[in-house]
Write an enzyme that holds these catalytic residues in place. Sequence first.
Site, PDB file in Angstrom:
ATOM      1  NE  ARG A 128      -3.105   2.252   2.932  1.00 16.14           N
ATOM      2  CZ  ARG A 128      -3.865   2.288   3.502  1.00 16.14           C
ATOM      3  NH1 ARG A 128      -4.401   2.091   5.211  1.00 16.14           N
ATOM      4  NH2 ARG A 128      -4.781   3.342   4.176  1.00 16.14           N
ATOM      5  CG  ASN A 184      -0.936   2.435  14.387  1.00 19.21           C
ATOM      6  OD1 ASN A 184       0.048   3.868  14.247  1.00 19.21           O
ATOM      7  ND2 ASN A 184      -2.155   2.740  14.622  1.00 19.21           N
ATOM      8  CE1 TYR A 185      -1.986  -0.213   9.427  1.00 25.62           C
ATOM      9  CE2 TYR A 185      -2.127   1.160  10.632  1.00 25.62           C
ATOM     10  CZ  TYR A 185      -2.822   0.624  10.067  1.00 25.62           C
ATOM     11  OH  TYR A 185      -3.829  -0.672  10.567  1.00 25.62           O
ATOM     12  CG  ASP A 204       9.142  18.863  25.045  1.00 25.45           C
ATOM     13  OD1 ASP A 204       8.004  19.380  24.421  1.00 25.45           O
ATOM     14  OD2 ASP A 204       8.777  19.627  26.207  1.00 25.45           O
ATOM     15  CD  GLU A 207      -2.766  11.171  10.206  1.00 30.65           C
ATOM     16  OE1 GLU A 207      -3.790  11.070   8.569  1.00 30.65           O
ATOM     17  OE2 GLU A 207      -2.131  10.237  10.097  1.00 30.65           O
ATOM     18  CB  CYS A 259      -6.065   6.282  14.643  1.00 35.00           C
ATOM     19  SG  CYS A 259      -5.919   6.189  12.334  1.00 35.00           S
ATOM     20  CD  GLU A 266      -7.260   6.321  20.772  1.00 39.17           C
ATOM     21  OE1 GLU A 266      -6.476   6.694  21.547  1.00 39.17           O
ATOM     22  OE2 GLU A 266      -7.575   6.184  19.058  1.00 39.17           O
TER      23      GLU A 266
HETATM   24  P1  NAP Z   1       2.141   8.376  20.636  1.00 43.79           P
HETATM   25  O1  NAP Z   1       2.602   7.891  22.084  1.00 43.79           O
HETATM   26  O2  NAP Z   1       2.065   9.762  20.943  1.00 43.79           O
HETATM   27  O3  NAP Z   1       3.753   8.650  19.471  1.00 43.79           O
HETATM   28  C1  NAP Z   1       3.346   8.532  19.098  1.00 43.79           C
HETATM   29  C2  NAP Z   1       4.875   9.912  18.287  1.00 43.79           C
HETATM   30  O4  NAP Z   1       5.450  10.984  19.263  1.00 43.79           O
HETATM   31  C3  NAP Z   1       5.855   8.938  18.419  1.00 43.79           C
HETATM   32  O5  NAP Z   1       6.953   9.308  17.670  1.00 43.79           O
HETATM   33  C4  NAP Z   1       6.720   8.730  19.874  1.00 43.79           C
HETATM   34  O6  NAP Z   1       7.947   8.736  20.172  1.00 43.79           O
HETATM   35  C5  NAP Z   1       6.161  10.790  19.678  1.00 43.79           C
HETATM   36  N1  NAP Z   1       6.721  11.741  20.968  1.00 43.79           N
HETATM   37  C6  NAP Z   1       5.963  11.572  22.326  1.00 43.79           C
HETATM   38  N2  NAP Z   1       6.634  12.353  22.983  1.00 43.79           N
HETATM   39  C7  NAP Z   1       6.233  12.783  22.486  1.00 43.79           C
HETATM   40  C8  NAP Z   1       6.541  14.565  22.488  1.00 43.79           C
HETATM   41  N3  NAP Z   1       6.689  14.908  23.880  1.00 43.79           N
HETATM   42  N4  NAP Z   1       6.984  15.647  21.816  1.00 43.79           N
HETATM   43  C9  NAP Z   1       6.715  14.953  20.915  1.00 43.79           C
HETATM   44  N5  NAP Z   1       6.801  13.617  20.271  1.00 43.79           N
HETATM   45  C10 NAP Z   1       6.799  12.458  20.393  1.00 43.79           C
HETATM   46  O7  NAP Z   1       1.269   7.216  20.278  1.00 43.79           O
HETATM   47  P2  NAP Z   1       1.367   5.604  20.095  1.00 43.79           P
HETATM   48  O8  NAP Z   1       1.331   5.237  20.741  1.00 43.79           O
HETATM   49  O9  NAP Z   1       2.884   5.962  18.949  1.00 43.79           O
HETATM   50  O10 NAP Z   1       0.577   5.866  18.365  1.00 43.79           O
HETATM   51  C11 NAP Z   1      -0.726   5.641  19.289  1.00 43.79           C
HETATM   52  C12 NAP Z   1      -1.903   6.444  19.004  1.00 43.79           C
HETATM   53  O11 NAP Z   1      -1.921   7.379  18.011  1.00 43.79           O
HETATM   54  C13 NAP Z   1      -3.163   6.557  19.245  1.00 43.79           C
HETATM   55  O12 NAP Z   1      -3.741   7.232  20.278  1.00 43.79           O
HETATM   56  C14 NAP Z   1      -3.863   6.268  17.903  1.00 43.79           C
HETATM   57  O13 NAP Z   1      -4.893   6.831  17.741  1.00 43.79           O
HETATM   58  C15 NAP Z   1      -2.963   7.161  17.767  1.00 43.79           C
HETATM   59  N6  NAP Z   1      -2.751   7.943  15.502  1.00 43.79           N
HETATM   60  C16 NAP Z   1      -3.742   8.610  15.260  1.00 43.79           C
HETATM   61  C17 NAP Z   1      -3.937   8.453  13.583  1.00 43.79           C
HETATM   62  C18 NAP Z   1      -4.694   8.982  12.432  1.00 43.79           C
HETATM   63  O14 NAP Z   1      -4.162   9.216  11.190  1.00 43.79           O
HETATM   64  N7  NAP Z   1      -5.389   9.918  13.697  1.00 43.79           N
HETATM   65  C19 NAP Z   1      -3.041   7.109  12.770  1.00 43.79           C
HETATM   66  C20 NAP Z   1      -2.337   5.999  13.650  1.00 43.79           C
HETATM   67  C21 NAP Z   1      -2.464   6.477  14.889  1.00 43.79           C
HETATM   68  P3  NAP Z   1       8.374   7.904  21.333  1.00 43.79           P
HETATM   69  O15 NAP Z   1       8.075   6.728  20.508  1.00 43.79           O
HETATM   70  O16 NAP Z   1       9.900   7.797  20.755  1.00 43.79           O
HETATM   71  O17 NAP Z   1       7.388   8.411  22.406  1.00 43.79           O
END
Ligand code: NAP
Length: 464
Positions: A90, A141-142, A202, A237, A271, A365
């Site tokens: 994809r 997740n992706y 940050d 997102e 998500c 969620e």
């Molecule tokens: P996450 O914990 O928010 O992490 C996302 C990204 O942000 C990672 O690269 C993480 O790095 C980084 N990050 C963490 N703290 C940060 C900070 N203070 N400043 C800047 N970047 C920071 O999310 P996740 O657990 O990977 O993914 C799950 C979440 O993503 C769910 O809530 C899901 O719904 C959402 N999501 C949304 C979509 C959409 O299209 N709406 C798609 C996919 C996922 P580290 O891994 O190093 O902490």
Amino acid sequence: MENEQLITITSPLDGSVLGNVNAMSKSDIDEVIQKSKKVFDSWRAIPLNERCEILYKAANLLVTRVDELTDLLVKEVGKDKKSAKSEVIRTADFIRFTIETAKNIHGESINGDSFAGYYSNKFALVEREPIGVVLAISPFNYPINLAASKIAPALVAGNTVVFKPATMGSLCGVRLAEIFVEAGVPSDAIQVVTGKGSEIGDYLITHKGINFINFTGSTEVGQSIAKKVQMVPLLMELGGKDAAIVLPDANLEITAKNIVSGAFSYSGQRCTAVKRVLVLEEVADQLVEKILDQMKKLTVGNPLYGEADIVPLINKKAADFVCDLMEDAKEKGATLRYGGEREGNLIYPTLFDHVTLDMRVAWEEPFGPVLPIIRVKTVDEAIDIANKSEYGLQSSVFTENINNAFNVARKLEVGMVQVNNKTERGPDHFPFMGVKNSGIGVQGIRYSIEAMTRIKGIVVNLYD
Ligand code: NAP
């Protein structure tokens, strides 16, 4: 690299060590961003058709490397093999479509004399130009697809990219960036920053050299970024609590199939997973039985040893969180109809019926394989509950009546409504966006390119 600290990446499936990435320091980050800025002028000056040729090569390389990348995705983020492979394919399709789209985005000329008091000696040429250094932050997740869906539109438009993958998924991220470079993108135009978001986040987001932030991840982190960043455009997102609204005239067989695949694939770590069902009471019993029939077909296990729909969650914290939601639902009287068990970070597919609005699982969620059924008396009640969520990513409405479908769809406060389908992203040229705490701005191939470019107008004034 000045800092030699390493982060060990282990598999969520068996704890095996998969590799290391650098825990980059502030001065490493300064260097990366400086290089990105420096190469910007030469990258944007490459003719679009040549940038496109390079990205075509990247798409082809992804396909050539599909087995290797599939294997890494399975091991690093615990995805089942079939989904991992389709993520890679994809992504190649995404890049190709991005190229075709970019080639067909043209500027316009606007005549002055259409506005009162102006004459035809004045006209504006309106074009799009790249913004500069794009910071792309992706979730676990992706790790291939959601990263490339930021990187490819940014690069094709002439931006340079600083890419911060999720730590769980960073080996995939590093590999993806290498593929872009191997295809011919200058190595300074696509660089990876590795390190824990909680430590370097940050510094990265507030760095003066960043011109645009394209973030996908949790609402919590997204909100924290939005509070700290000033005068830098954001595309976000974030989380969701997508509802499947089931009306009495729905085809319940199709509805149940959609709900189960929408709620449980990749253990609900999506998500746009279906995260709650709002069903009219008169068909609730029938729907629940059909959902149970479908859930019994789900395979549970470790994708290292065979195909599985339900796989271990990404880490213990995620599994603990889902268990807390389940405990809360049980304590407050929800009926556990299926699942509820946990082995390590593997949570069995779980269905709660008679979920009420005082329960956390009605609103939060889970990002895990837990589905709440909320029974409602009227369609308006379903819409009201759907809209009371802090999130507004997508919703589904299941009905055989097109008028009902439109009437419900128009009242839902979400980015997109799926009629008779599970909530899901794609096809990737459709717009994709969340409202409220689910996001800012619009993704989707054309929309992403537009978001990561800005309009430049040149006004021509002709003398007589
Ligand atoms: P996450 O914990 O928010 O992490 C996302 C990204 O942000 C990672 O690269 C993480 O790095 C980084 N990050 C963490 N703290 C940060 C900070 N203070 N400043 C800047 N970047 C920071 O999310 P996740 O657990 O990977 O993914 C799950 C979440 O993503 C769910 O809530 C899901 O719904 C959402 N999501 C949304 C979509 C959409 O299209 N709406 C798609 C996919 C996922 P580290 O891994 O190093 O902490």
